[in-house]
Design an enzyme around this catalytic site. Structure first.
Site, PDB file in Angstrom:
ATOM      1  N   ASP A  14       0.883  -1.170   0.000  1.00 10.87           N
ATOM      2  CA  ASP A  14       0.000   0.000   0.000  1.00 10.87           C
ATOM      3  C   ASP A  14       0.918   1.216   0.000  1.00 10.87           C
ATOM      4  O   ASP A  14       1.536   1.525   1.019  1.00 10.87           O
ATOM      5  CB  ASP A  14      -0.883  -0.034   1.262  1.00 10.87           C
ATOM      6  CG  ASP A  14      -1.673   1.256   1.471  1.00 10.87           C
ATOM      7  OD1 ASP A  14      -1.633   2.150   0.604  1.00 10.87           O
ATOM      8  OD2 ASP A  14      -2.341   1.368   2.525  1.00 10.87           O
ATOM      9  N   LYS A  76       3.003  11.393  -3.249  1.00 11.32           N
ATOM     10  CA  LYS A  76       1.961  10.747  -4.052  1.00 11.32           C
ATOM     11  C   LYS A  76       1.010  11.768  -4.693  1.00 11.32           C
ATOM     12  O   LYS A  76       0.442  11.514  -5.757  1.00 11.32           O
ATOM     13  CB  LYS A  76       1.191   9.786  -3.158  1.00 11.32           C
ATOM     14  CG  LYS A  76       0.155   8.934  -3.846  1.00 11.32           C
ATOM     15  CD  LYS A  76      -0.380   7.906  -2.865  1.00 11.32           C
ATOM     16  CE  LYS A  76      -1.600   7.178  -3.384  1.00 11.32           C
ATOM     17  NZ  LYS A  76      -2.100   6.224  -2.361  1.00 11.32           N
ATOM     18  N   GLU A 175      -7.121   0.838  -4.699  1.00 13.04           N
ATOM     19  CA  GLU A 175      -7.193   0.675  -3.238  1.00 13.04           C
ATOM     20  C   GLU A 175      -8.534   0.090  -2.782  1.00 13.04           C
ATOM     21  O   GLU A 175      -8.546  -0.827  -1.947  1.00 13.04           O
ATOM     22  CB  GLU A 175      -6.896   2.015  -2.547  1.00 13.04           C
ATOM     23  CG  GLU A 175      -5.421   2.408  -2.683  1.00 13.04           C
ATOM     24  CD  GLU A 175      -5.139   3.893  -2.468  1.00 13.04           C
ATOM     25  OE1 GLU A 175      -6.055   4.626  -2.039  1.00 13.04           O
ATOM     26  OE2 GLU A 175      -4.005   4.308  -2.736  1.00 13.04           O
ATOM     27  N   ASP A 198     -13.065   5.580   2.515  1.00 11.87           N
ATOM     28  CA  ASP A 198     -11.666   5.688   2.952  1.00 11.87           C
ATOM     29  C   ASP A 198     -11.378   7.109   3.428  1.00 11.87           C
ATOM     30  O   ASP A 198     -11.245   8.025   2.617  1.00 11.87           O
ATOM     31  CB  ASP A 198     -10.751   5.298   1.779  1.00 11.87           C
ATOM     32  CG  ASP A 198      -9.259   5.389   2.129  1.00 11.87           C
ATOM     33  OD1 ASP A 198      -8.909   5.924   3.207  1.00 11.87           O
ATOM     34  OD2 ASP A 198      -8.443   4.927   1.312  1.00 11.87           O
TER      35      ASP A 198
HETATM   36  P1  ADP Z   1      -3.626   8.203   4.815  1.00 14.14           P
HETATM   37  O1  ADP Z   1      -4.536   7.308   4.051  1.00 14.14           O
HETATM   38  O2  ADP Z   1      -3.842   9.653   4.519  1.00 14.14           O
HETATM   39  O3  ADP Z   1      -2.207   7.781   4.706  1.00 14.14           O
HETATM   40  P2  ADP Z   1      -4.263   6.957   7.402  1.00 14.14           P
HETATM   41  O4  ADP Z   1      -5.228   5.966   6.916  1.00 14.14           O
HETATM   42  O5  ADP Z   1      -2.964   6.494   7.911  1.00 14.14           O
HETATM   43  O6  ADP Z   1      -4.038   8.134   6.367  1.00 14.14           O
HETATM   44  O7  ADP Z   1      -5.025   7.807   8.558  1.00 14.14           O
HETATM   45  C1  ADP Z   1      -4.373   8.784   9.286  1.00 14.14           C
HETATM   46  C2  ADP Z   1      -5.409   9.583  10.058  1.00 14.14           C
HETATM   47  O8  ADP Z   1      -6.120   8.719  10.937  1.00 14.14           O
HETATM   48  C3  ADP Z   1      -4.797  10.676  10.927  1.00 14.14           C
HETATM   49  O9  ADP Z   1      -5.545  11.875  10.768  1.00 14.14           O
HETATM   50  C4  ADP Z   1      -4.988  10.141  12.339  1.00 14.14           C
HETATM   51  O10 ADP Z   1      -5.144  11.181  13.296  1.00 14.14           O
HETATM   52  C5  ADP Z   1      -6.266   9.358  12.199  1.00 14.14           C
HETATM   53  N1  ADP Z   1      -6.444   8.338  13.234  1.00 14.14           N
HETATM   54  C6  ADP Z   1      -5.637   7.283  13.521  1.00 14.14           C
HETATM   55  N2  ADP Z   1      -6.119   6.585  14.564  1.00 14.14           N
HETATM   56  C7  ADP Z   1      -7.266   7.206  14.954  1.00 14.14           C
HETATM   57  C8  ADP Z   1      -8.229   6.968  15.992  1.00 14.14           C
HETATM   58  N3  ADP Z   1      -8.109   5.950  16.843  1.00 14.14           N
HETATM   59  N4  ADP Z   1      -9.285   7.815  16.089  1.00 14.14           N
HETATM   60  C9  ADP Z   1      -9.415   8.848  15.225  1.00 14.14           C
HETATM   61  N5  ADP Z   1      -8.538   9.135  14.237  1.00 14.14           N
HETATM   62  C10 ADP Z   1      -7.477   8.317  14.099  1.00 14.14           C
HETATM   63 MG    MG Z   2      -4.771   5.516   2.980  1.00 17.97          MG
END
Ligand code: ADP
Ligand code: MG
Length: 642
Positions: A14, A76, A175, A198
């Protein structure tokens, strides 16, 4: 001689905007591969110094504030974009975008001018290293995921990134398709229409997919994207920012917002970090404490309720729902079978609730929303590489599923080899007076004690009104759907409190392990049964002892001394057996225990009669209101059916 390639797995990657992950799928199912420090998410961040790569991943991310003009994050966003098109994004994300070869957008940092695919290649090479270290073999072929909206240029840039990292991109998978594959969709049954929602850190994407199962020809399931919508500037980071601004305004510091506030950059960052950790805490708790030193003697200290936070987050969630509405419209408003949640921000209860409400379908949350895309890429890799899981695992429940009860025994709800889909329900109760939370531990296996089974999930049912032990009626439902996803729901009947958890029980399990667990259960069957019986007796007897002891204290003065003495004696014996059952259950003779318990019941008949007469006199109240509720104990205890 068999070529190395034949054994070399096709890994799944990913390649994310903020985080990237690598996973692999073998006979035990898909799993995410850890880096050298046990981490699973690699920040998609690269630092350049003097024209060369000087840090990758979390080191690069940690140093971003110190080396802002050397650090490239979110490459990206610029992948395969023309310079003119990409410069519209310039500035907003802190990276300098310049014209590169063939009019492509290039990025400048730390004396290097690089194409986004070169940055991505550094991230991919790091992940390849993680995989090779963990697997102990080369990992030169990968399935890589891309957003559903990526055009040919963006896809080609992703392939180029892989090539630069020494990886053959065997296939690029959207995705949302990967997320569906991770849940085993399209493996069996009928065509389905699914939504993949997502919500990450910086971006939001929603896709409507049509999944047509493999027709038996071996061609594999077909995934068609019916519609996709999104917003490249909407994510969890925006919610952190809104929360930070609200807190600043309250402190009288932020009339001009986070950027306009007269704060040192370090305080600004600290405030954002605090906002994010408060947000994350509020995903599992009802309140969080905010305590930030803003510098210059200013300090922000208060508690924050989930409801206050949700009022701030709601407008962002509503925007995602609006985009979902458009995607559904574009797809012709089909009937929806499933909704899959992806992205860290979908851990927010508000998101889950609003998504469930809008689509009218309870979303899939069994797999970690950060990992689900990488897991699906690995599943696709295994399909392409000819890795097959034991078919047996897919059509039946391979090992029994149950709940740990008080004392560590297991109440099995669904037996192994039951056909799926499957459903079971059982009643449990509490073991302690005024217990307001029940911990539920979901386990898998054939043994009688939870410690000898596989732990699948733990969750808690909270806010039960205080009641005597054994009175709350905790209903536990196990549902395994056609894809093998287990949903466990717990609800307390009187208060209506509910909680639930989802898992994929077959992941992490090989056919060999199933066989081993079956064999062990046979070897230990007799001992296990005895222990289970002793523990159940102890749990039952504890409630009896408590009832009888309490009643005896109330009516002691009205009873014959001989009666009191004999009840005291029996109570003493049973209490000693309970203590022994807790410390060394194998040393307790279940039959002797059963007899002691029955002797106590017989001896205490006058106590019951006297207590009932006393309460009738006192309250003139019928005793019929507390019907016995359950035969078994859970996280909690059974009530003796006396
Ligand atoms: P991306 O797809 O942009 O790479 P991610 O899927 O890794 O992002 O998500 C990151 C986001 O998820 C961040 O804004 C983070 O604060 C939020 N996040 C992670 N864990 C939690 C949680 N337990 N509750 C709420 N938000 C969360
Ligand atoms: Mg993501």
């Amino acid at each position: 001689m068999e070529g190395a390639e034949a054994r070399e797995p096709i890994i799944g990657i990913d390649l994310g905007t903020t985080h990237s992950l690598v996973a692999v799928c073998d006979a035990a199912g898909p799993r995410v591969i850890e880096g050298p420090a046990g981490e699973r998410l690699l920040p998609s961040v690269v630092r350049y110094s003097n024209g060369r790569v000087s840090a990758v991943g979390s080191d690069a991310r940690k140093g971003a504030a110190e080396f802002p003009d050397q650090t490239i994050a979110s490459a990206k966003r610029w992948m395969g974009r023309a310079h003119g098109e990409a410069s519209a994004l310039d500035g907003a994300f802190g990276v300098e975008v310049v014209a590169g070869p063939r009019g492509l957008a290039a990025l400048r940092a730390g004396g290097a001018t690089v194409l986004p695919q070169e940055v991505a290649a550094v991230v991919l090479a790091e992940l390849r290293g993680w995989a090779e270290r963990a697997l102990g073999c080369a990992a030169r072929r990968a399935v890589i995921t891309v957003p559903a909206y990526f055009d040919d240029g963006q896809r080609q840039a992703t392939r180029d990134a892989a090539r630069l990292a020494g990886i053959e991109a065997v296939r690029l998978v959207p995705e949302p398709t990967a997320a569906a594959l991770a849940y085993g969709l399209g493996r069996r049954g009928h065509p389905e229409t699914i939504v993949v929602y997502d919500l990450g850190g910086g971006t939001f994407d929603v896709s409507v997919l049509e999944v047509t199962p493999d027709d038996g020809s071996g061609a594999g399931a077909m995934f068609r994207v019916l519609a996709t919508h999104g917003d490249t500037r909407l994510g969890g980071d925006d919610i952190d920012r809104a929360l930070a601004e609200r807190l600043l305004a309250e402190a009288g510091l932020g009339s001009a917002g986070l950027d306009g506030a007269s704060l040192a950059p370090a305080s600004r960052q600290a405030l954002r970090d605090f906002a994010e950790s408060a947000k994350i805490a509020l995903s599992t708790r009802d309140s969080a404490t905010v305590d930030v030193d803003l510098g210059g003697g200013a300090r922000l200290s208060r508690s924050l309720l989930r409801s206050e936070f949700e009022a701030i987050a709601r407008p962002f969630v509503e925007r995602t729902i609006e985009l979902c509405r458009r995607a559904l419209d574009d797809a012709g408003n089909p009937h929806l079978d499933r909704v899959v949640l992806v992205g860290g921000s979908t851990r927010m209860p508000l998101v889950r609730q609003e998504v469930a409400r809008f689509f009218g379908v309870e979303p899939y949350t069994a797999l970690d929303p950060d990992m689900v895309v990488a897991l699906g890429a690995a599943v696709q890799g295994a399909l392409l590489g000819g890795v097959r899981r034991d078919a047996l695992l897919l059509d039946v429940i391979p090992l029994s599923l149950g709940i740990e009860t008080v004392g560590g025994a297991v109440a099995k709800l669904l037996m192994r080899n039951s056909a799926i889909p499957a459903f079971a329900r059982e009643m449990f109760s509490t073991s302690v007076d005024n217990q307001t939370a029940v911990r539920l531990h979901v386990v898998q296996g054939e043994r009688e004690m939870a410690a000898d089974c596989r732990s699948l999930a733990r969750f808690e049912l909270r806010n039960i009104p205080p009641m005597p032990a054994g009175i709350p009626q905790v209903e536990v439902d196990f549902t395994v759907d056609a894809n093998g996803v287990l949903q466990v729901r717990a609800g307390e009947r009187r208060s209506g409190q509910r909680a639930s958890v989802q898992v994929v029980p077959s992941y992490g399990l090989t056919a060999e392990e199933v066989e081993r667990m079956e064999r062990e259960s046979l070897t230990h069957a007799r001992d296990d049964m005895r222990r289970h019986r002793v523990i159940d007796l102890a749990v039952n007897a504890s409630l009896d002892v408590k009832w009888i002891g309490d009643a005896l204290e109330r009516v002691r003065a009205h009873l014959d001394t001989a009666v009191v003495e004999s009840v005291d004696q029996e109570l003493h014996r049973v209490r000693a057996l309970i203590a022994l059952a807790k410390s060394a259950p194998e040393s307790v003779d279940a039959n002797a225990f059963q007899q002691a318990k029955e002797a106590l019941d017989r001896a205490s008949v006058p106590v019951h009669e006297s207590a009932i007469a006393a309460s009738l006199r006192a309250e003139q109240q019928a005793a019929g209101s507390s019907e016995p509720n359950s035969e078994r104990g859970g996280g909690v205890a059974p009530r003796s059916p006396s």
